[in-house]
Design an enzyme around this catalytic site. Structure first.
Site, PDB file in Angstrom:
ATOM      1  N   ASP A 120       0.911  -0.921  -0.039  1.00 34.24           N
ATOM      2  CA  ASP A 120      -0.007  -0.039   0.144  1.00 34.24           C
ATOM      3  C   ASP A 120       0.924   1.305  -0.032  1.00 34.24           C
ATOM      4  O   ASP A 120       2.047   1.317   0.876  1.00 34.24           O
ATOM      5  CB  ASP A 120      -1.009   0.028   1.380  1.00 34.24           C
ATOM      6  CG  ASP A 120      -1.915  -0.997   1.264  1.00 34.24           C
ATOM      7  OD1 ASP A 120      -2.317  -1.401   0.163  1.00 34.24           O
ATOM      8  OD2 ASP A 120      -2.384  -1.468   2.171  1.00 34.24           O
ATOM      9  N   ASP A 136      -7.034  -1.403  -4.827  1.00 32.60           N
ATOM     10  CA  ASP A 136      -8.082  -1.121  -3.707  1.00 32.60           C
ATOM     11  C   ASP A 136      -9.104  -0.166  -4.296  1.00 32.60           C
ATOM     12  O   ASP A 136     -10.111   0.097  -4.323  1.00 32.60           O
ATOM     13  CB  ASP A 136      -7.513  -0.490  -2.449  1.00 32.60           C
ATOM     14  CG  ASP A 136      -6.602  -1.363  -1.611  1.00 32.60           C
ATOM     15  OD1 ASP A 136      -6.844  -2.817  -1.681  1.00 32.60           O
ATOM     16  OD2 ASP A 136      -5.835  -0.964  -0.565  1.00 32.60           O
TER      17      ASP A 136
END
Length: 166
Positions: A120, A136
């Site tokens: 991330d 995401d």
């Protein structure tokens, strides 16, 4: 042959989306890992490297195998729905959404398989929103668009054509 070309085009879209996700994650690893991040808009948005060993918002930490199993089941379900969606102009939007959802799921699944965690790197510092990635974004945007289409665009007859045998 025409149907094969139809599915190859959708597969190409899927590959491009997954490729974009994986490319951005490689950029994040190369440019962000080991430092405190890069501020894009001071105190609002920054690029910040994080290894997420769970799922959305950090839930299910260290549950790699269950997350992979759930992902495979979701992919099978979405694939079934994609196959059931009629090849008509009215249903192009739902096909796009399904491909976007699958690309997001596969993008993060690739990370879980090869790294044991998901990379991330997008962080809204202003609201301290959990760090996330391009895959995401695919999943969230795809889900929101699906809900909007189901509520406001497709009627019961359209949904029945997808979900039930004609």
């Amino acid at each position: 042959m025409k149907q094969l070309i139809y599915y190859i085009k959708w597969f190409a879209v899927f590959v491009i989306l997954v490729g974009a996700d994986q490319f951005t994650k490689q950029l994040a690893i190369a440019g962000l890992k080991g430092n405190s991040g890069i501020s894009i808009i001071k105190n609002v948005f920054k690029l910040f490297y994080l290894e997420n060993h769970g799922a959305a918002f950090g839930i299910f930490q260290e549950q790699r195998i269950p997350l992979l199993i759930i992902t495979v089941l979701v992919l099978i379900f979405i694939g079934y729905i994609f196959y059931r969606v009629p090849h008509e102009t009215k249903f192009i939007a739902i096909k796009w959404i399904l491909v976007i959802l699958v690309a997001g799921a596969v993008g993060n699944m690739i990370d879980r398989i090869y790294n044991g965690y998901v990379v991330d790197f997008l962080y809204f510092e202003l609201i301290n929103f959990p760090v996330f990635n391009v895959a995401d974004c695919y999943v969230v945007v795809g889900a929101i668009l699906a809900v909007i289409l189901i509520i406001f665009y497709y009627d019961d007859n359209d949904l029945n054509r997808i979900l039930k045998k004609q």
